[in-house]
Design a protein around this motif. Sequence first.
Motif, PDB file in Angstrom:
ATOM      1  N   LEU A  37      78.146 -15.212  71.310  1.00  0.00           N
ATOM      2  CA  LEU A  37      78.223 -13.766  71.106  1.00  0.00           C
ATOM      3  C   LEU A  37      79.626 -13.222  71.348  1.00  0.00           C
ATOM      4  N   THR A  38      80.485 -13.995  71.993  1.00  0.00           N
ATOM      5  CA  THR A  38      81.877 -13.566  72.197  1.00  0.00           C
ATOM      6  C   THR A  38      82.786 -14.034  71.061  1.00  0.00           C
ATOM      7  N   GLN A  39      82.282 -14.867  70.183  1.00  0.00           N
ATOM      8  CA  GLN A  39      83.072 -15.430  69.102  1.00  0.00           C
ATOM      9  C   GLN A  39      83.042 -14.531  67.868  1.00  0.00           C
ATOM     10  N   THR A  55      72.975 -13.298  61.073  1.00  0.00           N
ATOM     11  CA  THR A  55      74.107 -12.394  60.888  1.00  0.00           C
ATOM     12  C   THR A  55      74.034 -11.291  61.935  1.00  0.00           C
ATOM     13  N   LEU A  56      75.127 -11.141  62.666  1.00  0.00           N
ATOM     14  CA  LEU A  56      75.240 -10.105  63.691  1.00  0.00           C
ATOM     15  C   LEU A  56      76.320  -9.126  63.258  1.00  0.00           C
ATOM     16  N   ASN A  57      76.089  -7.839  63.455  1.00  0.00           N
ATOM     17  CA  ASN A  57      77.134  -6.877  63.105  1.00  0.00           C
ATOM     18  C   ASN A  57      78.272  -6.984  64.117  1.00  0.00           C
ATOM     19  N   ALA A  58      79.342  -6.274  63.864  1.00  0.00           N
ATOM     20  CA  ALA A  58      80.533  -6.371  64.712  1.00  0.00           C
ATOM     21  C   ALA A  58      80.251  -5.986  66.157  1.00  0.00           C
ATOM     22  N   GLN A  83      74.798  -5.883  67.684  1.00  0.00           N
ATOM     23  CA  GLN A  83      73.572  -5.141  67.941  1.00  0.00           C
ATOM     24  C   GLN A  83      72.508  -5.341  66.873  1.00  0.00           C
ATOM     25  N   MET A  84      72.894  -5.642  65.644  1.00  0.00           N
ATOM     26  CA  MET A  84      71.917  -5.793  64.579  1.00  0.00           C
ATOM     27  C   MET A  84      71.866  -7.256  64.155  1.00  0.00           C
ATOM     28  N   VAL A  85      70.671  -7.763  64.057  1.00  0.00           N
ATOM     29  CA  VAL A  85      70.499  -9.154  63.685  1.00  0.00           C
ATOM     30  C   VAL A  85      69.710  -9.245  62.391  1.00  0.00           C
ATOM     31  N   SER A  86      70.221 -10.049  61.481  1.00  0.00           N
ATOM     32  CA  SER A  86      69.489 -10.399  60.269  1.00  0.00           C
ATOM     33  C   SER A  86      69.332 -11.914  60.300  1.00  0.00           C
ATOM     34  N   THR A  87      68.127 -12.382  60.096  1.00  0.00           N
ATOM     35  CA  THR A  87      67.886 -13.816  60.125  1.00  0.00           C
ATOM     36  C   THR A  87      67.220 -14.243  58.828  1.00  0.00           C
ATOM     37  N   VAL A  88      67.803 -15.268  58.208  1.00  0.00           N
ATOM     38  CA  VAL A  88      67.237 -15.840  56.992  1.00  0.00           C
ATOM     39  C   VAL A  88      66.994 -17.311  57.257  1.00  0.00           C
ATOM     40  N   LEU A  89      65.848 -17.805  56.843  1.00  0.00           N
ATOM     41  CA  LEU A  89      65.528 -19.227  56.979  1.00  0.00           C
ATOM     42  C   LEU A  89      65.469 -19.829  55.580  1.00  0.00           C
TER      43      LEU A  89
END
Length: 185
Positions: free
Chosen positions: A127-129, A170-173, A176-182
């Motif tokens: 999360l720091t990267q 995918t995390l926003n800058a 706070q927002m997470v999108s997950t695709v499998l």
Amino acid sequence: MKQLIIRVIFGCISLISASLMAQTPIVAPIALNNTAVDSNNNTKSNQVIFIVRHAEKLAGKDPSLSAQGQLRALRLAKVLSSTHLDKVYTTDYNRTRETATAVTQDQQLDLSVYDPRDMTAFTQYLLTQQGSILVVGHSNTSTDLVEGLGAEKQIPIADASEFDRLYIVTLNANKQMVSTVLLRY
């Protein structure tokens, strides 16, 4: 951010539809634009983390990949060939390092090792990267990592037979927002 998520979802749906119609596995490269524009019209980078379990392995204490696993590792490199990766992380086992080798060679990256016994610390570190990252793990760590990054509860990976999950988180800058695709590869 919404536009990026919509593009990823439609791209995935297109790949899946084409694969089902052709009855062939999905091996098309994935290209993602990981930038977004905030309300002040400033460009911010999203973080995209690709998470896979190691490919099929031989038997033994620290086994290498089987022939089928080597082919799957090459397929992973092909799927990710259009995506610029900034970093690749694996555990310190032959099967995970070998799964990532074709990707690292293709993208001229070094492997970085993480400790699968402390997934909380590794998740916090990720999360720091910034940028796009590939993480190669195990059946008992991959879904934990996806959930630790903010996704909903995942179905456990079938240890003996399931080697084809490709999570795209995918995390926003602001993380706070997470999108997950499998996807399956």
